[in-house]
Write a protein that holds these residues in place. Sequence first.
Motif, short mmCIF file in Angstrom:
data_model
loop_
_atom_site.label_atom_id
_atom_site.label_comp_id
_atom_site.label_asym_id
_atom_site.label_seq_id
_atom_site.Cartn_x
_atom_site.Cartn_y
_atom_site.Cartn_z
N PRO A 139 -1.59 2.50 -3.49
CA PRO A 139 -1.45 2.05 -2.11
C PRO A 139 -1.19 3.24 -1.19
O PRO A 139 -0.16 3.88 -1.28
CB PRO A 139 -0.23 1.14 -2.15
N VAL A 140 -2.15 3.53 -0.35
CA VAL A 140 -1.99 4.64 0.58
C VAL A 140 -2.18 4.15 2.01
O VAL A 140 -1.28 4.24 2.82
CB VAL A 140 -2.97 5.79 0.27
N ALA A 141 -3.35 3.62 2.30
CA ALA A 141 -3.67 3.23 3.67
C ALA A 141 -2.69 2.18 4.21
O ALA A 141 -2.18 2.33 5.32
CB ALA A 141 -5.10 2.71 3.74
N ASP A 142 -2.43 1.15 3.44
CA ASP A 142 -1.53 0.10 3.93
C ASP A 142 -0.11 0.25 3.40
O ASP A 142 0.78 -0.50 3.78
CB ASP A 142 -2.08 -1.28 3.57
N ASN A 143 0.10 1.20 2.50
CA ASN A 143 1.42 1.46 1.92
C ASN A 143 2.06 0.20 1.35
O ASN A 143 3.27 0.01 1.42
CB ASN A 143 2.35 2.11 2.95
N ALA A 144 1.25 -0.65 0.75
CA ALA A 144 1.72 -1.92 0.20
C ALA A 144 2.12 -1.78 -1.27
O ALA A 144 1.43 -2.23 -2.16
CB ALA A 144 0.64 -2.99 0.36
N TRP A 145 3.25 -1.12 -1.51
CA TRP A 145 3.75 -0.97 -2.87
C TRP A 145 4.37 -2.29 -3.32
O TRP A 145 5.03 -2.98 -2.55
CB TRP A 145 4.81 0.13 -2.92
N PRO A 146 4.20 -2.62 -4.60
CA PRO A 146 4.84 -3.83 -5.11
C PRO A 146 6.37 -3.72 -5.01
O PRO A 146 6.93 -2.65 -5.19
CB PRO A 146 4.40 -3.88 -6.57
N ALA A 147 7.02 -4.83 -4.73
CA ALA A 147 8.48 -4.85 -4.64
C ALA A 147 9.11 -4.71 -6.03
O ALA A 147 10.18 -4.12 -6.18
CB ALA A 147 8.95 -6.14 -3.98
N ASP A 148 8.45 -5.23 -7.04
CA ASP A 148 8.96 -5.17 -8.41
C ASP A 148 8.77 -3.75 -8.97
O ASP A 148 7.66 -3.23 -8.96
CB ASP A 148 8.19 -6.18 -9.27
N PRO A 149 9.84 -3.09 -9.45
CA PRO A 149 9.72 -1.72 -9.95
C PRO A 149 8.76 -1.59 -11.13
O PRO A 149 8.07 -0.58 -11.26
CB PRO A 149 11.14 -1.35 -10.37
N ILE A 150 8.70 -2.60 -11.99
CA ILE A 150 7.77 -2.55 -13.12
C ILE A 150 6.33 -2.60 -12.63
O ILE A 150 5.47 -1.87 -13.11
CB ILE A 150 8.05 -3.69 -14.13
N ALA A 151 6.07 -3.43 -11.66
CA ALA A 151 4.72 -3.52 -11.08
C ALA A 151 4.35 -2.21 -10.40
O ALA A 151 3.19 -1.74 -10.51
CB ALA A 151 4.63 -4.67 -10.11
N ALA A 152 5.30 -1.58 -9.72
CA ALA A 152 5.03 -0.30 -9.08
C ALA A 152 4.73 0.77 -10.12
O ALA A 152 3.78 1.56 -9.97
CB ALA A 152 6.21 0.11 -8.21
N ALA A 153 5.51 0.82 -11.20
CA ALA A 153 5.27 1.79 -12.27
C ALA A 153 3.92 1.53 -12.95
O ALA A 153 3.26 2.47 -13.41
CB ALA A 153 6.40 1.73 -13.29
N SER A 154 3.52 0.29 -13.00
CA SER A 154 2.23 -0.06 -13.62
C SER A 154 1.06 0.56 -12.87
O SER A 154 0.02 0.85 -13.47
CB SER A 154 2.06 -1.58 -13.68
N LEU A 155 1.22 0.79 -11.57
CA LEU A 155 0.17 1.47 -10.82
C LEU A 155 -0.09 2.86 -11.39
O LEU A 155 -1.23 3.29 -11.52
CB LEU A 155 0.54 1.57 -9.34
N PHE A 156 0.98 3.57 -11.72
CA PHE A 156 0.83 4.91 -12.29
C PHE A 156 0.25 4.84 -13.70
O PHE A 156 -0.56 5.68 -14.09
CB PHE A 156 2.18 5.64 -12.29
N LEU A 157 0.67 3.85 -14.49
CA LEU A 157 0.12 3.69 -15.83
C LEU A 157 -1.37 3.39 -15.77
O LEU A 157 -2.16 3.99 -16.49
CB LEU A 157 0.85 2.58 -16.59
N ASP A 158 -1.76 2.48 -14.89
CA ASP A 158 -3.18 2.14 -14.75
C ASP A 158 -3.99 3.37 -14.34
O ASP A 158 -5.10 3.59 -14.83
CB ASP A 158 -3.37 1.03 -13.71
N ASP A 159 -3.42 4.19 -13.46
CA ASP A 159 -4.10 5.42 -13.03
C ASP A 159 -4.25 6.38 -14.21
O ASP A 159 -5.32 6.98 -14.40
CB ASP A 159 -3.31 6.07 -11.90
N ALA A 160 -3.22 6.52 -15.02
CA ALA A 160 -3.27 7.43 -16.18
C ALA A 160 -4.30 6.96 -17.20
O ALA A 160 -5.04 7.77 -17.76
CB ALA A 160 -1.89 7.54 -16.82
N VAL A 161 -4.34 5.67 -17.45
CA VAL A 161 -5.31 5.12 -18.41
C VAL A 161 -6.73 5.40 -17.95
O VAL A 161 -7.60 5.74 -18.74
CB VAL A 161 -5.06 3.60 -18.61
N GLN A 162 -6.96 5.31 -16.65
CA GLN A 162 -8.29 5.56 -16.09
C GLN A 162 -8.61 7.06 -16.10
O GLN A 162 -9.74 7.46 -16.33
CB GLN A 162 -8.34 4.99 -14.67
#
Length: 74
Positions: free
Chosen positions: A2-25
């Motif tokens: 999330p950059v343009a809208d800065n819509a980070w998930p409120a749940d910390p696990i969901a937010a961390a999952s963004l980084f995990l998904d990026d690493a897997v890709q």
Amino acid sequence: MPVADNAWPADPIAAASLFLDDAVQALPQLRAAYDDDPADLYLYDIGAYAARALAEAQGRPLVQLSPTFVGWDG
């Protein structure tokens, strides 16, 4: 990420999952670029775990950078 809208998930696990998904890709792309000619040293940001995984798999040295602001005094 999330950059343009800065819509980070409120749940910390969901937010961390963004980084995990990026690493897997990113990891297969990093392997394709560096497996035949590994770097002497890998520098990586705290959010770029794929670089650490690559360095560990190749047995190469690595340094984690943490360019952050401290949000409070002390």
